[in-house]
Design a protein around this motif. Sequence first.
Motif, PDB file in Angstrom:
ATOM      1  N   GLN A 179     -15.625  -0.310  -7.503  1.00 39.74           N
ATOM      2  CA  GLN A 179     -15.866  -0.927  -8.824  1.00 39.74           C
ATOM      3  C   GLN A 179     -16.553  -2.253  -8.373  1.00 39.74           C
ATOM      4  O   GLN A 179     -16.360  -3.307  -8.994  1.00 39.74           O
ATOM      5  N   LEU A 200     -19.494  -3.554  -9.185  1.00 39.83           N
ATOM      6  CA  LEU A 200     -20.498  -3.945 -10.378  1.00 39.83           C
ATOM      7  C   LEU A 200     -20.027  -5.465 -11.070  1.00 39.83           C
ATOM      8  O   LEU A 200     -18.641  -5.414 -11.461  1.00 39.83           O
ATOM      9  N   ARG A 201     -20.770  -6.307 -11.129  1.00 35.81           N
ATOM     10  CA  ARG A 201     -20.271  -7.847 -11.966  1.00 35.81           C
ATOM     11  C   ARG A 201     -21.505  -7.868 -12.787  1.00 35.81           C
ATOM     12  O   ARG A 201     -22.615  -7.576 -12.664  1.00 35.81           O
ATOM     13  N   VAL A 202     -20.962  -8.286 -13.969  1.00 36.91           N
ATOM     14  CA  VAL A 202     -21.874  -8.431 -14.924  1.00 36.91           C
ATOM     15  C   VAL A 202     -21.845 -10.089 -15.394  1.00 36.91           C
ATOM     16  O   VAL A 202     -20.762 -10.283 -15.727  1.00 36.91           O
ATOM     17  N   LEU A 203     -23.010 -10.883 -15.432  1.00 34.27           N
ATOM     18  CA  LEU A 203     -23.418 -12.033 -16.070  1.00 34.27           C
ATOM     19  C   LEU A 203     -23.991 -12.057 -17.175  1.00 34.27           C
ATOM     20  O   LEU A 203     -25.109 -11.707 -17.148  1.00 34.27           O
ATOM     21  N   ILE A 238     -24.269   1.003 -12.741  1.00 33.38           N
ATOM     22  CA  ILE A 238     -25.255   0.608 -13.849  1.00 33.38           C
ATOM     23  C   ILE A 238     -25.941   1.946 -14.748  1.00 33.38           C
ATOM     24  O   ILE A 238     -26.016   1.938 -15.897  1.00 33.38           O
ATOM     25  N   LEU A 257     -28.948   5.431  -9.775  1.00 39.35           N
ATOM     26  CA  LEU A 257     -28.833   5.546 -11.044  1.00 39.35           C
ATOM     27  C   LEU A 257     -28.904   6.690 -11.798  1.00 39.35           C
ATOM     28  O   LEU A 257     -27.981   7.036 -12.543  1.00 39.35           O
ATOM     29  N   LEU A 280     -10.563  -2.396 -12.806  1.00 40.09           N
ATOM     30  CA  LEU A 280     -10.511  -3.713 -12.932  1.00 40.09           C
ATOM     31  C   LEU A 280     -10.612  -3.917 -14.608  1.00 40.09           C
ATOM     32  O   LEU A 280     -11.257  -3.012 -15.377  1.00 40.09           O
ATOM     33  N   VAL A 324     -14.566  -8.557 -14.485  1.00 43.40           N
ATOM     34  CA  VAL A 324     -15.880  -7.775 -14.196  1.00 43.40           C
ATOM     35  C   VAL A 324     -17.180  -8.779 -15.151  1.00 43.40           C
ATOM     36  O   VAL A 324     -18.189  -8.846 -14.230  1.00 43.40           O
ATOM     37  N   VAL A 325     -16.815  -9.274 -16.243  1.00 40.15           N
ATOM     38  CA  VAL A 325     -18.014  -9.915 -17.061  1.00 40.15           C
ATOM     39  C   VAL A 325     -17.656 -11.312 -17.309  1.00 40.15           C
ATOM     40  O   VAL A 325     -16.495 -11.907 -17.394  1.00 40.15           O
ATOM     41  N   ARG A 326     -18.684 -12.314 -17.084  1.00 41.23           N
ATOM     42  CA  ARG A 326     -18.609 -13.501 -17.025  1.00 41.23           C
ATOM     43  C   ARG A 326     -19.772 -13.980 -18.053  1.00 41.23           C
ATOM     44  O   ARG A 326     -20.499 -13.333 -18.056  1.00 41.23           O
TER      45      ARG A 326
END
Lengths: 203, 203
Positions: free
Chosen positions: A57, A59-62, A136, B134, B194, B199-201
Amino acid sequence: MTALATPGLLALDRAAQDLLFRAARTANTFTDEPVTDAQVAAIHDLIRYGPTAYNGQPLRVLLLRSPAARARLLPHLSSSNRAKTAAAPLVAVLAADVDFHERLPELYPHRPQARDWLTDRATRVEQARFSATLQIGYLVVGVRAAGLAAGPMAGFDAAGVTREFFPDGRHETLLVMNVGHPDSASWGARLPRLSTEDVVRTL
Amino acid sequence: MTALATPGLLALDRAAQDLLFRAARTANTFTDEPVTDAQVAAIHDLIRYGPTAYNGQPLRVLLLRSPAARARLLPHLSSSNRAKTAAAPLVAVLAADVDFHERLPELYPHRPQARDWLTDRATRVEQARFSATLQIGYLVVGVRAAGLAAGPMAGFDAAGVTREFFPDGRHETLLVMNVGHPDSASWGARLPRLSTEDVVRTL
């Protein structure tokens, strides 16, 4: 492969097929309606079940919500992507965590030694990019599952975005994606798609 | 990001959420029930609408149906992946077409010159791998939309599979995926995921 596609062969009902793929479109322009943190959390709570290698896992989302954060992104986009990104309800920078292996003892508990198979950074970069890109794909589906439209953009300076937003050196930026409710000016005719005969061969 | 995930925030109904993500699982073993060409065509007809850069659609799918073709694959898999792949109803080799740009004048007709932006092979390899990955994300969703289970495998010699099945030099192998109806022995407990906070910032 000469079989004709038959939507009735799918277990997924037609409304969901339309929502996620057949009627869904990449959006360039959006209404002013915001995308809330609760919607983002609901999307993540759905797509986090998608498979990744070693369940890593990466993936990181900003999310860029403040005007100041948005302004830091725009210079790294191609000129044709700037105005639509400045105006989008939500902008997400999608990156791979190259040090995702640190959490494998927790995420892949039946083989905690997997962390030690990934001590080579170049191997990890390749794995992180691959699995995060798969994620994604799930995320595009998840945005649509929330009744929203995604506007993924390939035209940007990935190294520049990484330097700007991930100075820790443990992330690689993969994509910038606008998200919102599409407006009526968002798209023209659907672009052509390859046929199954173009894509699938059998041995 | 402290919002709690609320499934009711999604437009996709709960049965479809379960089919595609929440109840869907990566499968290791399958029943004997075959996966037909018509099912494969229906899956492709759904997921081909997923977005790719320049609408390039570089994913290519090679189905290994004959015993001879299956036998050519097995030596390139890690030992732990051989028996389950030999027994799977369908095995798909998923590859990126590095020369996908040749069809851009047809697929991206409003900017036919996009083909000429991609004359550098290394750039094309990177783009082809990204967009095809993708598309593999969409494909995992599509297999599940057909009521089937996917068993993607990271443990194989990609260069060896490419030499064996794509000697033309224009493809890069990304993943080998088994597909079928899962049997009751296919999985144990779900691995941990997670949280959104991981994961999300937001900036």
